[in-house]
Design a protein around this motif. Sequence first.
Motif, PDB file in Angstrom:
ATOM      1  N   LEU A  40       0.868  -1.177   0.000  1.00 19.07           N
ATOM      2  CA  LEU A  40       0.000   0.000   0.000  1.00 19.07           C
ATOM      3  C   LEU A  40       0.908   1.230   0.000  1.00 19.07           C
ATOM      4  N   ALA A  41       0.931   1.959  -1.119  1.00 12.24           N
ATOM      5  CA  ALA A  41       1.831   3.102  -1.273  1.00 12.24           C
ATOM      6  C   ALA A  41       1.035   4.395  -1.174  1.00 12.24           C
ATOM      7  N   SER A  42       1.300   5.177  -0.122  1.00  9.80           N
ATOM      8  CA  SER A  42       0.511   6.392   0.094  1.00  9.80           C
ATOM      9  C   SER A  42       1.330   7.433   0.845  1.00  9.80           C
ATOM     10  N   ASP A  43       0.967   8.699   0.641  1.00  9.72           N
ATOM     11  CA  ASP A  43       1.617   9.748   1.426  1.00  9.72           C
ATOM     12  C   ASP A  43       0.704  10.205   2.563  1.00  9.72           C
ATOM     13  N   VAL A  44      -0.340   9.419   2.833  1.00  7.20           N
ATOM     14  CA  VAL A  44      -1.345   9.777   3.842  1.00  7.20           C
ATOM     15  C   VAL A  44      -1.293   8.756   4.975  1.00  7.20           C
ATOM     16  N   ASP A  45      -1.148   9.230   6.231  1.00  9.86           N
ATOM     17  CA  ASP A  45      -1.075   8.266   7.341  1.00  9.86           C
ATOM     18  C   ASP A  45      -2.274   8.363   8.288  1.00  9.86           C
ATOM     19  N   ASN A  46      -3.389   8.893   7.781  1.00  8.44           N
ATOM     20  CA  ASN A  46      -4.595   9.040   8.612  1.00  8.44           C
ATOM     21  C   ASN A  46      -5.226   7.689   8.929  1.00  8.44           C
ATOM     22  N   PRO A  47      -5.900   7.580  10.102  1.00  8.34           N
ATOM     23  CA  PRO A  47      -6.695   6.379  10.378  1.00  8.34           C
ATOM     24  C   PRO A  47      -7.992   6.424   9.564  1.00  8.34           C
TER      25      PRO A  47
ATOM     26  N   LEU B  65      -6.497  -7.016   3.444  1.00 10.79           N
ATOM     27  CA  LEU B  65      -6.073  -8.018   2.455  1.00 10.79           C
ATOM     28  C   LEU B  65      -4.606  -8.410   2.618  1.00 10.79           C
ATOM     29  N   GLY B  66      -3.957  -7.858   3.651  1.00  7.62           N
ATOM     30  CA  GLY B  66      -2.566  -8.240   3.912  1.00  7.62           C
ATOM     31  C   GLY B  66      -1.529  -7.303   3.330  1.00  7.62           C
ATOM     32  N   ALA B  67      -1.963  -6.128   2.874  1.00  4.95           N
ATOM     33  CA  ALA B  67      -0.993  -5.184   2.312  1.00  4.95           C
ATOM     34  C   ALA B  67      -0.102  -4.610   3.412  1.00  4.95           C
ATOM     35  N   ARG B  68       1.099  -4.233   2.998  1.00  2.00           N
ATOM     36  CA  ARG B  68       2.043  -3.571   3.902  1.00  2.00           C
ATOM     37  C   ARG B  68       2.065  -2.093   3.534  1.00  2.00           C
ATOM     38  N   PHE B  69       1.861  -1.221   4.509  1.00  2.00           N
ATOM     39  CA  PHE B  69       1.826   0.222   4.258  1.00  2.00           C
ATOM     40  C   PHE B  69       3.243   0.784   4.212  1.00  2.00           C
ATOM     41  N   ARG B  70       3.547   1.499   3.124  1.00  2.00           N
ATOM     42  CA  ARG B  70       4.848   2.176   3.028  1.00  2.00           C
ATOM     43  C   ARG B  70       4.657   3.560   2.406  1.00  2.00           C
ATOM     44  N   PRO B  71       5.497   4.544   2.769  1.00  2.00           N
ATOM     45  CA  PRO B  71       5.382   5.864   2.138  1.00  2.00           C
ATOM     46  C   PRO B  71       5.496   5.739   0.621  1.00  2.00           C
ATOM     47  N   GLY B  72       4.529   6.334  -0.081  1.00  2.00           N
ATOM     48  CA  GLY B  72       4.432   6.173  -1.534  1.00  2.00           C
ATOM     49  C   GLY B  72       5.699   6.531  -2.282  1.00  2.00           C
TER      50      GLY B  72
ATOM     51  N   THR C  96      14.253  18.392  -8.629  1.00  2.00           N
ATOM     52  CA  THR C  96      12.962  17.797  -8.301  1.00  2.00           C
ATOM     53  C   THR C  96      11.895  18.894  -8.364  1.00  2.00           C
ATOM     54  N   GLY C  97      10.674  18.599  -7.938  1.00  2.74           N
ATOM     55  CA  GLY C  97       9.648  19.640  -7.937  1.00  2.74           C
ATOM     56  C   GLY C  97       8.243  19.098  -8.038  1.00  2.74           C
ATOM     57  N   GLU C  98       7.289  20.013  -7.888  1.00  2.00           N
ATOM     58  CA  GLU C  98       5.857  19.730  -8.074  1.00  2.00           C
ATOM     59  C   GLU C  98       5.140  21.067  -8.195  1.00  2.00           C
ATOM     60  N   GLY C  99       3.847  21.020  -8.437  1.00  2.00           N
ATOM     61  CA  GLY C  99       3.100  22.249  -8.695  1.00  2.00           C
ATOM     62  C   GLY C  99       3.193  23.271  -7.582  1.00  2.00           C
ATOM     63  N   SER C 100       3.019  22.816  -6.336  1.00  2.00           N
ATOM     64  CA  SER C 100       3.073  23.734  -5.201  1.00  2.00           C
ATOM     65  C   SER C 100       4.012  23.172  -4.147  1.00  2.00           C
ATOM     66  N   LEU C 101       5.077  23.903  -3.863  1.00  2.00           N
ATOM     67  CA  LEU C 101       5.973  23.511  -2.772  1.00  2.00           C
ATOM     68  C   LEU C 101       5.458  24.216  -1.521  1.00  2.00           C
ATOM     69  N   ASP C 102       4.839  23.448  -0.636  1.00  2.00           N
ATOM     70  CA  ASP C 102       4.221  24.044   0.548  1.00  2.00           C
ATOM     71  C   ASP C 102       4.374  23.095   1.726  1.00  2.00           C
ATOM     72  N   GLU C 103       3.662  23.397   2.792  1.00  2.00           N
ATOM     73  CA  GLU C 103       3.760  22.601   4.021  1.00  2.00           C
ATOM     74  C   GLU C 103       3.500  21.117   3.751  1.00  2.00           C
ATOM     75  N   GLN C 104       2.549  20.830   2.850  1.00  2.00           N
ATOM     76  CA  GLN C 104       2.215  19.428   2.535  1.00  2.00           C
ATOM     77  C   GLN C 104       3.383  18.691   1.909  1.00  2.00           C
ATOM     78  N   THR C 105       4.205  19.424   1.147  1.00  2.00           N
ATOM     79  CA  THR C 105       5.364  18.807   0.486  1.00  2.00           C
ATOM     80  C   THR C 105       6.239  18.088   1.500  1.00  2.00           C
ATOM     81  N   LEU C 106       6.376  18.687   2.684  1.00  2.00           N
ATOM     82  CA  LEU C 106       7.283  18.150   3.699  1.00  2.00           C
ATOM     83  C   LEU C 106       6.762  16.861   4.321  1.00  2.00           C
ATOM     84  N   HIS C 107       5.480  16.558   4.095  1.00  2.00           N
ATOM     85  CA  HIS C 107       4.887  15.361   4.698  1.00  2.00           C
ATOM     86  C   HIS C 107       4.750  14.231   3.679  1.00  2.00           C
ATOM     87  N   GLY C 108       5.865  13.792   3.160  1.00  2.00           N
ATOM     88  CA  GLY C 108       5.868  12.596   2.319  1.00  2.00           C
ATOM     89  C   GLY C 108       5.552  12.798   0.862  1.00  2.00           C
ATOM     90  N   LYS C 109       5.522  14.049   0.377  1.00  3.01           N
ATOM     91  CA  LYS C 109       5.301  14.253  -1.052  1.00  3.01           C
ATOM     92  C   LYS C 109       6.591  13.948  -1.819  1.00  3.01           C
TER      93      LYS C 109
END
Length: 372
Positions: free
Chosen positions: A185-192, A258-265, A287-300
Motif C-alpha cells: 500500500l503506497a501512500s503519502d497519507v497516514d490518517n486512520p 487483504l494483507g498489504a504492507r503500508f509504506r510511504p508512496g 525535483t519539484g511539483e506544482g506547489s511547494l508548501d507545508e504538505q510537500t514536507l509530509h511525504g510528497k
Amino acid sequence: MLIAADKFKGSLTAVQVAERVTAGLRRVVPDVGVEALPVADGGDGTVDAAVAAGFERREVRVTGPVGDEVTAAFALRGGTAVVEMAEASGLQRLPGGVFAPLTASTYGSGELLRAALDAGARTIVFGVGGSATTDGGAGMLSALGARFLDAEGEPVAPGGGGLADLASADLSGVDPRLGSVEFILASDVDNPLTGPKGAPAVYGPQKGAAPDDVEALDAALGNFVAVLEETVGPKAAEYAASPGAGAAGGIGFAALLLGARFRPGIEVMLEVLGFAPALEVATLVITGEGSLDEQTLHGKAPAGVAAAARAADKEVVAVCGRLALPPQELGRAGIRRAYPLTEAEPDMAKCIADAGPILERVAEQIARDFLH
C-alpha cells in the motif's frame, strides 16, 4: 544531471516537466547530460511515472466511481505491477466532475487489482490518492469476491453511505491469489479510517461531502469496522486505527485487511523506478511539483527525492509553480534552492496557462546558476 520531478497538477504531467526542464537546460548548455526520471508518490500520475521508467502500460475496462464503464491503466514490468486506484476510482473519473460523496464506489479499483493478478503480477504496488470515494474500500473488496449484506440478506448499496445498512460480511470468496503476492500500500497519507483525523473528516469535504455527509460517512465506516470485527476478529479495529487506513477514502483499510504492507508512496516508487542507480551518476538533482508548501514536507515526492539525494551527498534544487516555504524549511528538507514559475511570471493565471514555456525559462536560470 537527474530530473526527478512530480507533475504540476492541472498544468504539466511529470513527463512534460522533465521535457521542459531538459529543453531549458540545453538552451544554455547544449551538451549537458540529462537523465529524466519522472516520479510520483502513489497518487494520480503514478502509472504514467512507471511507464516513463520502462514499464508496459496495460489498459482494461472497469467500473468507474458512479457505475459507468471507464478505461483504466496499470503498469507492468517483470512480475511487478503498479496499480493506481485513481485510474479507476479517482476524481477525474466522475462524469462532468459531479461529486458523489455518499455513493461513489471503489469497485473498479478491485477490478484493476484483479487484472494485475490475471497478468501474472507477483508484486503489486497499490498507489492510492486522488480518490472520488469514501467507502472504506468496500467496493474494491466486493470486486475481489467479498459480500456485504443488509439485514434482509440483500447487497448493500454502493458507496460509503450504503455501509450504514451493513449487517453481515463474508470475505471467504476473496480472490485467493492475493495471499501469495507481495502487496504494498503506497501512500503519502497516514490518517486512520475514522474519527477527527479520519478519511471522512479530513478528505470528505474535498469530495463534495457536506458536514452532515461527513458525519453519516464516519458513522457508516464505523459500522463497517464493527461488522468486520464479527467476521475477522479484533484485527479489523486494529487496521482501522493504523496509519494509512484512511488513505483514499479508506481504501487503505481494505488493503490492510487483504494483507498489504503500508509504506510511504514516494519511497516505494523511487525503488520501483530505479532511482538509486540514476542518483549514483548524477551531479545535480532537480525535483519539484506544482506547489511547494507545508504538505510537500509530509511525504510528497520532492521531499522523498531530496531526502534520498541528501543521503547520497548530492545537491538538490526544485522547480515549482508556486513556493510557500521559507528558505530554512527548504534547507531542512534538503533542497538548496527553489525556482517557482511565479518568479519568472508573477501573473498566476499565466503561470498555469503557459507553464511549459515558463518552466523552460526557469530551467535556463538553473543552468546559468549551477552549470556554468
